[in-house]
Scaffold this active site. Structure first.
Site, PDB file in Angstrom:
ATOM      1  CG  MET A   1      19.750  54.687 115.192  1.00  0.00           C
ATOM      2  SD  MET A   1      19.576  53.414 116.429  1.00  0.00           S
ATOM      3  CE  MET A   1      20.207  52.030 115.516  1.00  0.00           C
ATOM      4  N   PRO A   2      20.052  56.088 111.436  1.00  0.00           N
ATOM      5  CG  PRO A   2      20.417  57.704 109.804  1.00  0.00           C
ATOM      6  CD  PRO A   2      19.886  57.519 111.194  1.00  0.00           C
ATOM      7  CG  LEU A   3      24.773  50.782 111.846  1.00  0.00           C
ATOM      8  CD1 LEU A   3      25.450  51.315 113.098  1.00  0.00           C
ATOM      9  CD2 LEU A   3      24.374  49.325 112.009  1.00  0.00           C
ATOM     10  CB  THR A  75      21.832  50.332 107.509  1.00  0.00           C
ATOM     11  OG1 THR A  75      22.889  49.510 107.000  1.00  0.00           O
ATOM     12  CG2 THR A  75      20.531  49.560 107.481  1.00  0.00           C
ATOM     13  N   GLY A 135      13.646  59.905 112.529  1.00  0.00           N
ATOM     14  CA  GLY A 135      14.906  60.222 111.891  1.00  0.00           C
ATOM     15  C   GLY A 135      15.679  59.065 111.297  1.00  0.00           C
TER      16      GLY A 135
END
Length: 136
Positions: A1-3, A75, A135
């Protein structure tokens, strides 16, 4: 989980912001193998005096950034190789050039790694207690 945090000049239309977000997400899905449902983006719109870059700083092809530059701070939890990151950078500028028409010279990206214990997705529980995060 990219932010992803996306910084840009204030005043762009909702359609423009959506196109930037769509292009970013497509590049993350394709290059980072992020699940299509893992879309977490924050847009930070700034007044012109709140964004500063050296107008004489040359990018790779000798061009200079314009006032319409975008800064992506992403991130991530799962480490990526240098080759995967480079593929992502190329994919991102390609997609942004297609829609909404951002010049590759106006795209700046930083990738910020974080460990599972550095995340809490909800309820005050660390992500590390959830097991592997797909992911991220």
């Amino acid at each position: 989980m990219p932010l992803a945090r996306i910084s840009l000049l204030k005043g762009q239309s909702p359609a423009y912001l959506r196109a930037v977000g769509d292009s970013l997400h497509a590049a993350l899905v394709e290059a980072f193998n992020v699940p299509p449902t893992d879309r977490f983006q924050l847009f930070h719109q700034h007044e012109a005096h709140e964004m500063s870059c050296d107008p004489h700083y040359e990018v790779a092809d000798g061009a200079q950034r314009s006032a319409d530059w975008l800064v992506f701070a992403i991130t991530i939890g799962k480490p990526r190789t240098a080759a995967v990151k480079q593929a992502f950078y190329r994919k991102l500028v390609e997609k942004l050039a297609q829609s909404p028409g951002v010049r590759p010279q106006d795209v700046m990206v930083t990738i910020l790694p974080a460990q599972p214990e550095d995340w809490s997705f909800a309820d005050g529980a660390p992500a590390s207690s959830l097991g592997p995060v797909a992911g991220s």
